[in-house]
Design a protein around this motif. Structure first.
Motif, short mmCIF file in Angstrom:
data_model
loop_
_atom_site.label_atom_id
_atom_site.label_comp_id
_atom_site.label_asym_id
_atom_site.label_seq_id
_atom_site.Cartn_x
_atom_site.Cartn_y
_atom_site.Cartn_z
N PRO A 393 0.37 -0.76 -0.02
CA PRO A 393 -0.33 0.23 -0.15
C PRO A 393 0.80 1.17 -0.11
O PRO A 393 2.05 1.14 1.09
CB PRO A 393 -0.58 -0.68 1.22
N ALA A 394 0.48 2.18 -0.67
CA ALA A 394 1.24 3.50 -0.92
C ALA A 394 2.18 3.26 -2.24
O ALA A 394 2.25 4.69 -2.63
CB ALA A 394 2.26 3.97 0.58
N GLY A 414 -13.44 -0.25 1.78
CA GLY A 414 -13.68 0.72 2.39
C GLY A 414 -11.97 2.12 2.43
O GLY A 414 -11.66 1.84 2.28
N ASP A 415 -12.97 3.25 2.42
CA ASP A 415 -12.31 4.53 2.68
C ASP A 415 -11.71 4.34 3.60
O ASP A 415 -9.69 4.83 3.33
CB ASP A 415 -13.13 6.18 2.25
N LYS A 416 -12.05 4.01 5.35
CA LYS A 416 -11.27 3.93 6.03
C LYS A 416 -10.35 2.71 5.67
O LYS A 416 -8.91 3.18 6.19
CB LYS A 416 -12.21 3.45 7.04
N PHE A 417 -10.33 1.72 5.78
CA PHE A 417 -9.99 0.51 5.67
C PHE A 417 -8.72 1.30 3.85
O PHE A 417 -7.44 0.43 4.46
CB PHE A 417 -10.67 -0.74 4.35
N MET A 418 -8.59 1.58 3.12
CA MET A 418 -7.72 2.32 2.18
C MET A 418 -6.64 3.21 3.00
O MET A 418 -5.13 3.66 2.79
CB MET A 418 -8.84 2.79 0.79
N ALA A 421 -4.66 1.30 5.68
CA ALA A 421 -3.80 0.76 4.55
C ALA A 421 -2.98 1.27 3.98
O ALA A 421 -1.20 1.14 4.24
CB ALA A 421 -4.65 -0.21 3.34
N GLN A 422 -2.94 2.85 3.20
CA GLN A 422 -1.75 3.84 3.05
C GLN A 422 -0.93 4.11 4.22
O GLN A 422 0.32 4.58 3.68
CB GLN A 422 -2.56 5.25 2.55
N MET A 423 -1.23 4.14 5.16
CA MET A 423 -0.52 4.45 6.37
C MET A 423 0.03 3.82 7.00
O MET A 423 1.57 3.98 6.81
CB MET A 423 -1.18 5.12 7.79
N VAL A 424 -0.20 2.51 6.84
CA VAL A 424 1.15 0.96 6.92
C VAL A 424 1.75 1.02 5.51
O VAL A 424 2.87 0.52 6.53
CB VAL A 424 -0.07 -0.07 6.65
#
Length: 447
Positions: A393-394, A414-418, A421-424
């Motif tokens: 992710p990223a 979902g947006d929250k999941f994304m 995931a982006q932060m991870v």
């Protein structure tokens, strides 16, 4: 001056790759009527060196040369613009577009990277052709300077026939294939045998910190006899080639060094090749096995003129260069993928050789050469394309992974999941960047 030339090539190559990669995202985004808010070369943390808004997009240059980006409306990316994502989706936003369009936008960057590499290799084949040394023309075997390679079973004078069953056609293939190979087929003194390389061979090489590995055997060519040399009055001159000592043939530099080491503190009679004749001269050897001269490097042209090696030269017509360039790009892609596999296998120890921006800077030559510049840029383009396809992710590969899941399952993450995931993915990338550049710092300080 050397620093200016190297840093200029480094920044030019990096800038070219970043701009074209981001254009790969930008162009399909615009074609699918998706708003692009920013297009940046380098990162603009806190401030920009330059920026200008044209239409709905701000074009700029940041001050932090760690990459670049395009900010696409309605996309969870490194900007982490959660405020925009909390609002109702708009028709011009990335998240409002069909999955297939979003997939094309995300694959645009790496597609450009691979196409750029192919085009560069095609162009280089057409303009420069190929100069290479067929492995069959290495009559007296190779120089193996590494004690780690010696311990594994490779010795100076060995001819490397095949690696993992693949026949070696060119000298330029040997080092890389041996580094990542498992079974090496060699010919030694007319006998063919197979060497099984240790799994941690790369790790051993990194730990040994040796400069030499596998190279061509070279003649002992005198470049200069300094005034302070103890052989200054021996008659030795620039351009002389030592081809014998005490009546024994020393065709190669490694053979000369063997004799010197065996006669430390003594005097020997050297056979010298000068122009088209041979003469003998007495030479003094110090207690360190040196004769006090500077050596000259030998170019392929010099080696061929002296009769050591026969190089092949191939020129390609315009249409011939296309399949040749495509093949070169494919070989580099396969090669880098193998390297990446070794890096992610802890048992190989290849991760110890991972480098960051300093390592990339170091591969550029200290003199300006367009041939080397384009060759390095093509390889970096392949490297950038492969790394961006990793399912993290990223990275583009992370977005592609989630898009493929959506297209197959029919369910959009979902947006929250994304966001999570982006932060991870962002933290994974930071860790990788710190590790790679930390390796550079460690090597600079302790090696």
């Amino acid at each position: 001056m050397e620093f200016v030339i190297k840093i200029s090539q480094f920044l030019l190559s990096l800038s070219l790759l970043i701009i074209l990669h981001e254009l790969g995202h930008f162009i399909p985004a615009k074609l699918f009527k998706t708003r692009v808010e920013k297009f940046y070369l380098f990162f603009d943390v806190k401030f920009s060196l330059f920026k200008k808004k044209i239409g709905e997009t701000v074009y700029g240059i940041g001050w932090l040369p760690l990459g670049g980006y395009v900010k696409i409306s309605g996309m969870i990316d490194e900007s982490m613009d959660t405020e925009q994502m909390a609002q109702e989706p708009q028709p011009w936003e990335f998240r409002s577009k069909p999955a297939w369009q979003r997939l094309i936008i995300m694959l645009g960057g790496v597609t450009v990277n691979f196409l750029l590499a192919i085009l560069i290799y095609i162009g280089m084949s057409y303009f420069y052709g190929d100069t290479f040394l067929p492995s069959e023309n290495i009559k007296d075997g190779l120089l193996v300077e590494s004690t780690v390679a010696n311990k594994a079973g490779l010795l100076t004078g060995d001819k490397i026939i095949a690696v993992d069953g693949d026949k070696i056609e060119k000298f330029s293939e040997i080092s890389e294939k041996v580094l990542f190979g498992h079974q090496i087929e060699i010919e030694r003194n007319g006998n063919v045998s197979t060497i099984n390389m240790p799994e941690d061979f790369l790790s051993q090489l990194m730990d040994a910190k040796e400069k030499g590995f596998i190279s061509l055997r070279q003649p002992f060519i005198v470049n200069k006899v300094p005034d302070t040399s103890y052989n200054v009055n021996s008659g030795l001159k620039k351009g002389d080639i030592i081809v014998g000592m005490n009546g024994n043939q020393t065709k190669y530099l490694d053979q000369v060094k063997t004799v010197l080491d065996a006669h430390k503190g003594q005097q020997v009679t050297a056979t010298i090749k000068r122009a088209n004749s041979e003469i003998t001269l007495p030479l003094s050897i110090n207690e360190n096995g040196k004769i006090g001269v500077e050596l000259a490097g030998a170019t392929p042209e010099t080696l061929e003129a002296l009769g050591y090696y026969k190089f092949d030269v191939k020129d390609y017509g315009f249409f011939e260069s296309f399949p040749v360039g495509l093949n070169k790009a494919k070989d580099k892609l396969v090669s880098y993928w193998d390297q990446l596999g070794a890096i992610f296998s802890p048992s190989t120890g290849a991760y110890k050789g991972v480098g960051g921006f300093k390592a990339i800077y170091d591969i550029f030559p200290s003199t300006w050469s367009w041939e080397y510049f384009w060759s390095i840029t093509a390889f970096l383009s392949i490297m950038l394309g492969v790394l961006n396809l990793l399912p993290i992710p990223a990275l583009d590969g992370g977005h592609v992974m989630f898009l493929l899941y959506e297209m197959i399952s029919g369910r959009k993450p979902g947006d929250k999941f994304m966001e999570y995931a982006q932060m991870v993915g962002f933290f994974i990338l930071i860790a990788l960047v710190l590790f790679a550049n930390g390796n550079d710092v460690y090597k600079a300080l302790f090696e």
